[in-house]
Design an enzyme around this catalytic site. Structure first.
Site, PDB file in Angstrom:
ATOM      1  N   GLU A  94      -6.530  -7.436  -1.023  1.00  9.16           N
ATOM      2  CA  GLU A  94      -7.105  -7.438   0.324  1.00  9.16           C
ATOM      3  C   GLU A  94      -8.595  -7.158   0.197  1.00  9.16           C
ATOM      4  OE1 GLU A  94      -5.191  -4.995   3.238  1.00  9.16           O
ATOM      5  OE2 GLU A  94      -3.167  -5.623   2.639  1.00  9.16           O
ATOM      6  N   GLU A  98       0.827  -1.205   0.000  1.00  9.89           N
ATOM      7  CA  GLU A  98       0.000   0.000   0.000  1.00  9.89           C
ATOM      8  C   GLU A  98       0.863   1.258   0.000  1.00  9.89           C
ATOM      9  OE1 GLU A  98      -4.159  -1.258   2.083  1.00  9.89           O
ATOM     10  OE2 GLU A  98      -2.517  -0.869   3.461  1.00  9.89           O
TER      11      GLU A  98
END
Length: 579
Positions: free
Chosen positions: A233, A155
């Site tokens: 995710e 991320e």
């Protein structure tokens, strides 16, 4: 062989990746196979795991890949069950894990620049990667192993846009033998995708928990229509922090429908399939308006509970996967056995203050030292000095202190400060001519996400201010509590002060159980020397999960370290989970 073209391919045939996250570092090794079998029974063909740097290089230059740290064994176990593996080995993982997986010893460098092109950082990553990929490279699909993809960073688009840093990581990975396809994962906000991706080196994937059509649309717009879409995710639960009114829960029926949309459009990795436990001091924290340390449980409202039970969410997801893939799945797994061991009476109790010289070695300094300067990573630090003559203290301040501090005068608690209270001006009276000041500072878990990542030194970094001046002449007692076998229970116990409580329990058969800490204040519990994690009366977690492999037939020793002076004369072991 695994390839990324307009879709994912295995041995020249298109394959649907249905993956679930299991963090081997949150599950005792004896249960790895059980959790992986249950993953497969839900319909997954792949397991995904992060790899936390601080777990494998706890001290700089000291590496651990044994026991619970044996990631290669976890991956081989997955392979034995015919599961593919996605590995996310980046230096930073977030994962609600202490410091996002970064080792706290990085902070010894006062100029340290995290997650960016800073040569001292890259040199340390390089040394770690050399050891880590020695474990992973032979397990790649290109070498006959189960690893089909590895992630670059994590991320990154929500932290920085330093492409030179990302490219340096790619180069290091390739240098040490990584030759399976690389991926990145980010949110779908355009800035995040622009900041965090390297499309020429790594396939972009995204993270979200709902509205799959929108998020996949954003990803498709970014990478084009001739590339596979994957949610790395798929947030089908959420974590819980100390002080929350209740555990975070989600609507499994709505998520099952969302899963159907995801699978009809692309590929998925459930975050989490099985959350596990933040054993020891390894929970992370978030910081937005205030510090929110995560509870010991990382159940995450996952399809498989913290203690390995199948949930309604598990069954709903399994039905969707069966329908979409039109495949025959293994039968539903059996429950793990749990036992109610009842009440265990207190055997002995002793004061922390009486044991300082037994379990720690005092470090003297004219000024306060941070936890990192004391070469300590986790736990507590006790700062001690003589407070001077009897007088009124009109201005007492703890400057640059993280995260929670208790101030004791001659062993009696005077005040407690936490988070934003730290640094506030306090007033109290020194009532005797000779008074010892003890300041017990706790690291509640370093922040694992966001801009505060850079400010995670623990302890007292700037000093103690008293009546207009800094105080000098400190003795520091580092308390990582990794040597509780040295606690001397023959030494006195002082009421309403930090203490160690010893319990011993004979059992004939080992099984999973739960320790009920209702009525206790704040602290940690050790089972046969293993740190089970934190408890805190603010809730919402009041029971700690004890996996059967941590117990033994015969005599078991339980130690409770408690800091608030709120203790009980018994421990209760229950077969009933927290919820």
């Amino acid at each position: 062989m695994f390839e990324i073209r307009e879709d994912f391919y295995w041995n020249e045939k298109p394959i649907k990746i249905i993956s679930g996250s299991i963090h081997y570092f949150r599950v005792v090794p004896e249960y790895w196979e059980d959790r992986l079998k249950k993953l497969k029974a839900m319909g997954c063909n792949t397991v995904e795991t992060y790899i936390p740097w601080n777990f494998h290089e706890p001290k700089e230059g000291q590496y651990d890949f044994d026991g619970m740290h044996d990631v290669a064994k976890f991956i081989k176990t997955a392979q034995s069950l015919n599961l593919f593996v996605i590995v996310r080995p980046s230096p930073y993982i977030c994962a609600e894990w202490e410091f996002g997986g970064l080792p706290s010893w990085l902070l010894k460098d006062k100029n340290m620049q995290l997650r960016t092109y800073y040569e001292p950082l890259l040199n340390k990553i390089d040394h770690y990667f050399e050891k880590l990929f020695n474990e992973l490279v032979p397990l790649q699909a290109t070498h006959g192993g189960p690893i089909i993809m590895m992630q670059v960073e994590n991320e990154y688009g929500s932290y920085n846009n330093d492409k030179n840093y990302l490219k340096a990581l790619v180069d290091m990975m390739k240098k040490y033998g990584v030759d399976v396809p690389l991926v990145t994962s980010d949110g779908t906000w355009l800035d995040m995708l622009e900041n965090g991706t390297l499309p020429e080196y790594a396939h972009p994937t995204v993270n979200f928990g709902s509205d799959a059509a929108h998020h996949f649309g954003e990803l498709e717009h970014f990478i084009g229509k001739d590339s596979p879409l994957m949610v790395m995710e798929f947030w089908i639960g959420w974590f819980t922090a100390w002080g929350n009114k209740k555990y975070n829960r989600t609507d499994y029926k709505k998520q099952a429908e969302e899963l159907r949309k995801v699978l009809n459009k692309g590929h998925v990795n459930f975050y989490m399939f099985h959350g596990g436990t933040n054993f020891g001091f390894m929970n992370g924290s978030n910081y937005y308006d205030q510090l929110t340390p995560d509870i010991t449980s990382y159940d995450y409202d996952a399809p498989l509970s913290e203690w390995g039970d199948v949930t309604k969410k598990y069954k709903a997801f399994r039905e969707v996967i069966q329908e979409v893939t039109n495949s025959e799945l293994p039968p539903l797994p059996e429950l793990v056995k749990k036992m109610d061991y009842g009440k265990v009476a207190l055997k002995a109790r002793t004061s922390l203050f009486e044991n300082l010289d037994t379990i720690s070695e005092g470090v003297k300094s004219p000024y306060t030292l941070s936890m990192e300067e004391l070469d300590q990573d986790y736990g507590y630090v006790l700062y001690r000095q003589k407070a001077g003559p009897k007088r009124q203290v009109e201005d007492f301040r703890l400057l640059g202190t993280n995260d929670r501090a208790q101030i004791f005068l001659n062993g009696v608690l005077e005040l407690t400060q936490y988070d934003k209270e730290l640094g506030d001006k306090e007033v109290f009276e020194l009532t005797e001519d000779e008074m010892t000041m003890n300041i017990l500072v706790e690291n509640m878990g370093r922040v694992n996400y966001g801009p505060r990542l850079k400010a995670q030194s623990k302890g007292i970094t700037d000093g103690v201010f008293l009546n207009g001046a800094y105080r000098s002449g400190w003795t520091h007692y580092p308390l990582p509590l990794d040597n509780i076998d040295k606690v001397d229970y023959e030494k006195p116990y002082q009421e309403q002060a930090p203490s160690f409580s010893l319990f011993e329990h004979e059992i004939e058969e080992t099984a999973d159980t739960f320790i009920d800490m209702t009525g206790w204040g704040k602290g940690i519990v050790f089972m046969n020397g293993f740190n089970l994690g934190r408890f805190w009366e603010v809730g919402p977690q009041y029971k700690l999960y004890v996996p059967a492999p941590l117990l033994k037939e015969g005599l078991n020793q339980i130690v409770v370290f408690e800091t608030e002076g709120k203790v009980k004369e018994e421990l209760i072991f229950s077969n009933k989970p927290p919820y």
